[in-house]
Design a protein around this motif. Structure first.
Motif, PDB file in Angstrom:
ATOM      1  N   THR A   1      42.157  51.021  45.257  1.00  0.00           N
ATOM      2  CA  THR A   1      43.520  51.141  44.742  1.00  0.00           C
ATOM      3  C   THR A   1      43.477  50.856  43.242  1.00  0.00           C
ATOM      4  OG1 THR A   1      43.950  48.820  45.223  1.00  0.00           O
ATOM      5  CG2 THR A   1      44.539  50.418  46.945  1.00  0.00           C
ATOM      6  N   PRO A   2      44.481  51.282  42.497  1.00  0.00           N
ATOM      7  CA  PRO A   2      44.471  51.038  41.048  1.00  0.00           C
ATOM      8  C   PRO A   2      44.312  49.563  40.677  1.00  0.00           C
ATOM      9  CG  PRO A   2      46.144  52.648  41.594  1.00  0.00           C
ATOM     10  CD  PRO A   2      45.605  52.128  42.903  1.00  0.00           C
ATOM     11  N   ASP A   3      44.949  48.660  41.420  1.00  0.00           N
ATOM     12  CA  ASP A   3      44.827  47.236  41.074  1.00  0.00           C
ATOM     13  C   ASP A   3      43.422  46.705  41.357  1.00  0.00           C
ATOM     14  OD1 ASP A   3      45.475  47.543  43.807  1.00  0.00           O
ATOM     15  OD2 ASP A   3      46.319  45.532  43.941  1.00  0.00           O
ATOM     16  N   VAL A   4      42.764  47.199  42.398  1.00  0.00           N
ATOM     17  CA  VAL A   4      41.390  46.780  42.679  1.00  0.00           C
ATOM     18  C   VAL A   4      40.454  47.332  41.607  1.00  0.00           C
ATOM     19  CG1 VAL A   4      39.458  47.020  44.300  1.00  0.00           C
ATOM     20  CG2 VAL A   4      41.744  46.496  45.155  1.00  0.00           C
ATOM     21  N   LYS A   5      40.675  48.583  41.214  1.00  0.00           N
ATOM     22  CA  LYS A   5      39.847  49.175  40.160  1.00  0.00           C
ATOM     23  C   LYS A   5      39.976  48.366  38.865  1.00  0.00           C
ATOM     24  CE  LYS A   5      39.088  53.494  37.700  1.00  0.00           C
ATOM     25  NZ  LYS A   5      39.543  54.860  37.475  1.00  0.00           N
ATOM     26  N   GLU A   6      41.199  47.981  38.531  1.00  0.00           N
ATOM     27  CA  GLU A   6      41.442  47.172  37.328  1.00  0.00           C
ATOM     28  C   GLU A   6      40.738  45.816  37.432  1.00  0.00           C
ATOM     29  OE1 GLU A   6      45.311  45.141  35.266  1.00  0.00           O
ATOM     30  OE2 GLU A   6      45.538  47.174  36.052  1.00  0.00           O
ATOM     31  N   ALA A   7      40.783  45.204  38.597  1.00  0.00           N
ATOM     32  CA  ALA A   7      40.119  43.908  38.800  1.00  0.00           C
ATOM     33  C   ALA A   7      38.602  44.037  38.650  1.00  0.00           C
ATOM     34  CB  ALA A   7      40.479  43.344  40.173  1.00  0.00           C
ATOM     35  N   ILE A   8      38.031  45.130  39.112  1.00  0.00           N
ATOM     36  CA  ILE A   8      36.590  45.345  38.974  1.00  0.00           C
ATOM     37  C   ILE A   8      36.212  45.527  37.506  1.00  0.00           C
ATOM     38  CG2 ILE A   8      34.715  46.978  39.478  1.00  0.00           C
ATOM     39  CD1 ILE A   8      35.910  47.246  42.303  1.00  0.00           C
ATOM     40  N   VAL A   9      37.068  46.206  36.744  1.00  0.00           N
ATOM     41  CA  VAL A   9      36.812  46.363  35.311  1.00  0.00           C
ATOM     42  C   VAL A   9      36.784  44.990  34.636  1.00  0.00           C
ATOM     43  CG1 VAL A   9      37.799  47.236  33.141  1.00  0.00           C
ATOM     44  CG2 VAL A   9      37.697  48.717  35.156  1.00  0.00           C
ATOM     45  N   VAL A  10      37.732  44.132  34.971  1.00  0.00           N
ATOM     46  CA  VAL A  10      37.771  42.771  34.412  1.00  0.00           C
ATOM     47  C   VAL A  10      36.535  41.991  34.853  1.00  0.00           C
ATOM     48  CG1 VAL A  10      39.017  40.566  34.460  1.00  0.00           C
ATOM     49  CG2 VAL A  10      40.287  42.701  34.204  1.00  0.00           C
ATOM     50  N   LEU A  11      36.190  42.097  36.121  1.00  0.00           N
ATOM     51  CA  LEU A  11      35.016  41.399  36.652  1.00  0.00           C
ATOM     52  C   LEU A  11      33.750  41.826  35.890  1.00  0.00           C
ATOM     53  CD1 LEU A  11      34.041  39.484  38.947  1.00  0.00           C
ATOM     54  CD2 LEU A  11      33.732  41.517  40.343  1.00  0.00           C
ATOM     55  N   ASN A  12      33.596  43.116  35.689  1.00  0.00           N
ATOM     56  CA  ASN A  12      32.414  43.613  34.971  1.00  0.00           C
ATOM     57  C   ASN A  12      32.391  43.176  33.509  1.00  0.00           C
ATOM     58  OD1 ASN A  12      31.009  44.886  37.044  1.00  0.00           O
ATOM     59  ND2 ASN A  12      32.172  46.770  36.816  1.00  0.00           N
ATOM     60  N   SER A  13      33.557  43.088  32.897  1.00  0.00           N
ATOM     61  CA  SER A  13      33.593  42.718  31.474  1.00  0.00           C
ATOM     62  C   SER A  13      33.362  41.218  31.250  1.00  0.00           C
ATOM     63  CB  SER A  13      34.926  43.144  30.853  1.00  0.00           C
ATOM     64  OG  SER A  13      35.978  42.381  31.375  1.00  0.00           O
ATOM     65  N   THR A  14      33.422  40.417  32.310  1.00  0.00           N
ATOM     66  CA  THR A  14      33.238  38.965  32.167  1.00  0.00           C
ATOM     67  C   THR A  14      31.988  38.460  32.885  1.00  0.00           C
ATOM     68  OG1 THR A  14      34.675  38.579  34.077  1.00  0.00           O
ATOM     69  CG2 THR A  14      35.716  38.545  31.904  1.00  0.00           C
ATOM     70  N   ARG A  15      31.044  39.347  33.149  1.00  0.00           N
ATOM     71  CA  ARG A  15      29.831  38.962  33.895  1.00  0.00           C
ATOM     72  C   ARG A  15      29.057  37.842  33.205  1.00  0.00           C
ATOM     73  NH1 ARG A  15      28.088  42.672  37.746  1.00  0.00           N
ATOM     74  NH2 ARG A  15      25.875  42.327  37.323  1.00  0.00           N
ATOM     75  N   GLY A  16      28.947  37.909  31.905  1.00  0.00           N
ATOM     76  CA  GLY A  16      28.200  36.877  31.165  1.00  0.00           C
ATOM     77  C   GLY A  16      28.829  35.507  31.331  1.00  0.00           C
TER      78      GLY A  16
END
Length: 177
Positions: A17-32
């Motif tokens: 869903t769009p909200d899950v996709k957005e959450a994955i983008v945030v998750l990937n951008s904060t991996r470090g």
């Protein structure tokens, strides 16, 4: 939609869903910041600073359930979800191909789906026949003329007003009992 590897290295499609996709983008951008090593390519990575492995979905569900006050946390599993989806899917008239699509989305083949995840035919039969018997008991069977047996639901009973002018056939049936 993305595809993930399921049991026996089968590809399993996952709808995002769009909200899950957005959450994955945030998750990937904060991996470090989350202590995930750069060598780890998984979206849901083990975050101990050195692992290249992923988190297992079942373990995450079990851990989340243990963190909240549930009466029966052990029944909240991916298997339970597949069983529920398989049971509910029987209410829909699906052809063989559509049933195959559902099985694929649930991560198994159609034979496994039919054998383990669908409601037993006797249970479904009781539910369907039970609705007809209820209609007969209430003297409303004639209201469902032309309907398929599977199409008679409990909601239909709420939507059909009880006639003061029941059919002669229904009146005779009521007097018999």
């Amino acid at each position: 939609m993305v595809e993930i590897m399921g049991k026996r290295n089968r590809k399993v499609p996952v709808l995002l869903t769009p909200d899950v996709k957005e959450a994955i983008v945030v998750l990937n951008s904060t991996r470090g910041k989350g202590n995930v090593t750069k060598e780890n390519t998984y979206v849901f990575a083990v975050n101990n600073g050195k692992s290249t492995k992923h988190r297992r979905g079942n373990d995450v569900i079990r851990q989340a359930c243990s963190m909240v006050d549930l009466q029966h946390p052990d029944v909240i599993t991916s298997t339970s979800l597949r069983k529920y989806a398989g049971t509910v899917s029987q209410l829909i008239d699906m052809d063989h191909n559509e049933l195959g699509w559902l099985a694929t989305h649930l991560g198994h083949d159609i034979q496994i789906h039919k054998q383990f995840y669908r409601m037993q035919e006797s249970t479904l039969e009781m539910a369907v026949v039970g609705n007809l018997l209820m209609a007969i008991d209430e003297g409303r069977a004639h209201k469902f003329k032309g309907k398929n047996l599977r199409d008679i639901t409990l909601q239909d009973f709420d939507n059909i007003p009880s006639d003061e002018s029941d059919s002669e056939e229904d009146l005779n049936m009521k007097q018999t009992f």
